[in-house]
Design a protein around this motif. Structure first.
Motif, PDB file in Angstrom:
ATOM      1  N   ASN A 170     -22.091  24.163   0.106  1.00 14.05           N
ATOM      2  CA  ASN A 170     -22.028  24.962   1.020  1.00 14.05           C
ATOM      3  C   ASN A 170     -21.534  24.238   2.511  1.00 14.05           C
ATOM      4  N   GLY A 171     -20.898  23.250   2.472  1.00 15.33           N
ATOM      5  CA  GLY A 171     -20.035  22.590   3.586  1.00 15.33           C
ATOM      6  C   GLY A 171     -20.858  21.703   4.226  1.00 15.33           C
ATOM      7  N   VAL A 172     -21.688  20.933   3.904  1.00 11.59           N
ATOM      8  CA  VAL A 172     -22.242  19.860   4.537  1.00 11.59           C
ATOM      9  C   VAL A 172     -22.482  18.696   3.762  1.00 11.59           C
ATOM     10  N   ILE A 173     -21.781  17.594   4.241  1.00 17.41           N
ATOM     11  CA  ILE A 173     -22.125  16.151   3.422  1.00 17.41           C
ATOM     12  C   ILE A 173     -23.043  15.223   3.988  1.00 17.41           C
ATOM     13  N   PRO A 181     -22.104  12.071  13.221  1.00 14.51           N
ATOM     14  CA  PRO A 181     -21.499  11.237  14.366  1.00 14.51           C
ATOM     15  C   PRO A 181     -22.102  11.669  15.664  1.00 14.51           C
ATOM     16  N   LEU A 182     -22.298  10.563  16.425  1.00 10.51           N
ATOM     17  CA  LEU A 182     -23.009  10.528  17.666  1.00 10.51           C
ATOM     18  C   LEU A 182     -22.228  11.431  18.607  1.00 10.51           C
ATOM     19  N   THR A 183     -21.174  11.932  18.447  1.00  6.97           N
ATOM     20  CA  THR A 183     -20.166  12.716  19.276  1.00  6.97           C
ATOM     21  C   THR A 183     -20.333  14.094  18.718  1.00  6.97           C
ATOM     22  N   ILE A 184     -21.138  14.524  17.619  1.00  2.95           N
ATOM     23  CA  ILE A 184     -20.951  16.052  17.144  1.00  2.95           C
ATOM     24  C   ILE A 184     -21.189  17.023  18.120  1.00  2.95           C
ATOM     25  N   PRO A 185     -20.318  18.097  18.453  1.00  6.47           N
ATOM     26  CA  PRO A 185     -20.798  19.107  19.239  1.00  6.47           C
ATOM     27  C   PRO A 185     -22.228  19.743  18.982  1.00  6.47           C
ATOM     28  N   GLU A 186     -22.764  20.163  19.980  1.00  6.40           N
ATOM     29  CA  GLU A 186     -24.129  20.868  19.483  1.00  6.40           C
ATOM     30  C   GLU A 186     -24.038  21.984  18.591  1.00  6.40           C
ATOM     31  N   ASP A 187     -23.117  22.909  18.700  1.00  7.36           N
ATOM     32  CA  ASP A 187     -22.769  23.913  17.848  1.00  7.36           C
ATOM     33  C   ASP A 187     -22.596  23.558  16.536  1.00  7.36           C
ATOM     34  N   ALA A 188     -21.813  22.528  16.296  1.00 12.33           N
ATOM     35  CA  ALA A 188     -21.513  22.079  14.867  1.00 12.33           C
ATOM     36  C   ALA A 188     -22.927  21.592  14.166  1.00 12.33           C
ATOM     37  N   ARG A 226     -25.819  22.301  15.037  1.00 18.76           N
ATOM     38  CA  ARG A 226     -26.816  23.357  14.607  1.00 18.76           C
ATOM     39  C   ARG A 226     -26.460  24.142  13.394  1.00 18.76           C
ATOM     40  N   GLU A 227     -25.019  24.305  13.304  1.00 15.85           N
ATOM     41  CA  GLU A 227     -24.250  24.952  12.286  1.00 15.85           C
ATOM     42  C   GLU A 227     -24.682  24.148  10.914  1.00 15.85           C
ATOM     43  N   GLY A 228     -24.501  22.912  10.708  1.00 10.55           N
ATOM     44  CA  GLY A 228     -25.090  22.067   9.964  1.00 10.55           C
ATOM     45  C   GLY A 228     -26.316  22.137   9.398  1.00 10.55           C
TER      46      GLY A 228
END
Length: 429
Positions: free
Chosen positions: A376-379, A395-402, A404-406
């Motif tokens: 479903n799109g998460v590694i 990644p430490l730099t992942i945006p918060e919305d991404a 939460r989506e993951g």
């Protein structure tokens, strides 16, 4: 896609592993996203097993690397002097070591984490003139023989094909339930004339055991271990290959414990860009190798020095550390909600910073969660001696919305697996 994957079946060794968990062909990546040949897009909760703390293809690092290559910068120089290495050493001292009051010398071994560990073990033995190393249950330190000898995983150790000696294993932190004090036990073994333990050459430890199951030692336990090593004149080696470079919040994972280990191993994200690089930080009085006594052809990866220097821009203040702590709290809240919803999976939330996981006591459940998440799109991958932990290293730099989506995709994966297991356990009508 099937035809392309067939190439790996026909030509690559059977030892390959991650491609079996993620059966697709990846083509491009940027930030927290990886794109596959079939057009699918994946949120990366794996980050190269912690080698891509700043995400894929960071613009600043890419620009510095392209400029260096375009100007015919040195790419290979063993341990000769290069402008790239000089800039990295100066910047690393200025940004990382000096503000933390660390006077350590920088030793460049071969370019991998296990090279760093082998170097640290060899150095501790030379400094002390002793042989045995104290390691801990569930430790993972690498795949070469010396590193395997201080690794606890039976499957990994079995691949050596010969005895792995000169290691004494002790219980890690809370490995034994019921209030057992592992450090009191270690000290009794050192002090007891009848314990059968020869005085070791040093102690090696991960502050958070990544491959061992996301087991996090308390800062109090780490401080006591440091003090014990000082009392017994044992070099303390911290393997910060996966937990370092900001993965748990601060640049070094041991900083909140208020300690300065004698030897520190770094690799994975030290280059910032996924380029092979490792280093060993050595207390000056332990910098005892003679010139050429320890070397390696690829201990001077100049292109990695370029990106590593640029990566240090993230550490000129504490902004990234605070972001890791904030995002870590988001992950902990999400994992706790999953655990609360599915007690039948015997869940346990573990970790620190952006090095987190949920242990599932039902055999095979964590593997199923990771497979469902990938579909479903998460590694993401598993860890632990029985692959019982669904592990997150975004990644430490992942945006918060991404992020939460993951986490939402992961939560749905846990729901699906829980329902599947419940159905399998239900008696047939």
């Amino acid at each position: 896609m099937t035809a392309t994957l067939d190439v790996f079946d026909r030509h690559e060794s059977a030892v390959r592993s991650y491609i079996r968990s993620f059966p697709t062909v990846f083509t491009t990546a940027k930030g927290h996203l990886i794109h596959a040949e079939d057009g699918r897009q994946y949120i990366d909760f794996f980050a190269g097993a912690g080698a891509l703390n700043y995400g894929h293809n960071d613009d600043g690092m890419k620009a510095a690397l392209l400029d260096y290559i375009a100007n015919d910068g040195i790419t290979h120089a063993l341990d000769m002097g290069t402008s790239a290495k000089a800039r990295f050493l100066e910047r690393f001292h200025e940004v990382i070591l000096a503000p933390r009051g660390m006077e350590h010398r920088v030793l460049f071994p071969g370019p991998t984490g296990t090279n760093a560990v082998e170097t640290a073990l060899k150095l501790a033995r030379k400094v002390t003139g002793r042989e045995k190393i104290v390691s801990f249950t569930n430790a993972f330190h690498g795949m070469t023989l010396g590193s395997l000898a201080v690794t606890g995983n039976a499957f990994k150790r079995g691949g050596a094909g010969l005895p792995l000696d000169n290691t004494v294993f002790m219980p890690f932190a809370d490995f034994i339930d019921g209030g057992f004090d592992s450090l009191d036990y270690l000290e009794r073994m050192l002090a007891g004339g009848g314990s059968g333990m020869d005085m070791p050459a040093g102690v090696i430890v991960e502050t958070v055991q990544g491959e061992g199951g996301i087991n996090a030692a308390s800062f109090g336990w780490l401080k006591r271990l440091n003090d014990l090593c000082a009392r017994w004149d044992l070099p303390l080696i911290v393997d910060d290959v996966q937990a370092g470079c900001g993965r748990t919040g601060p640049f070094f994972s041991f900083e909140p414990a208020g300690i300065k280990p004698d030897i520190v191993c770094l690799s994975k994200s030290i280059s910032g860009y996924g380029l092979p690089m490792a280093l060993v930080l050595v207390r000056p009085d332990m910098d005892v190798f003679s010139p050429g006594e320890h070397n390696g052809t690829f201990r001077g990866n100049a292109t990695a020095f370029v990106t590593a220097t640029e990566a240090l821009r993230f550490w000129t203040d504490d902004a990234l550390s605070r972001e890791v702590e904030r995002k870590g709290a988001i992950i902990e809240e999400a994992l706790t909600a999953m655990a609360t919803k599915h007690p039948q999976l015997q869940p346990e939330v573990r970790g620190r910073g952006l090095m987190r996981g949920i242990a599932l006591g039902v055999e095979g459940a964590a593997d199923q969660v990771c497979a469902e998440a990938f579909a479903n799109g998460v590694i993401m991958e598993t860890s632990g001696p029985d692959s019982e932990v669904a592990k997150l290293l975004p990644p430490l730099t992942i945006p918060e919305d991404a992020l939460r989506e993951g986490l939402d995709i992961m939560a749905r994966a846990v729901d699906t697996v829980a329902a599947r297991i419940a159905g399998a356990d239900r008696p047939a009508a």
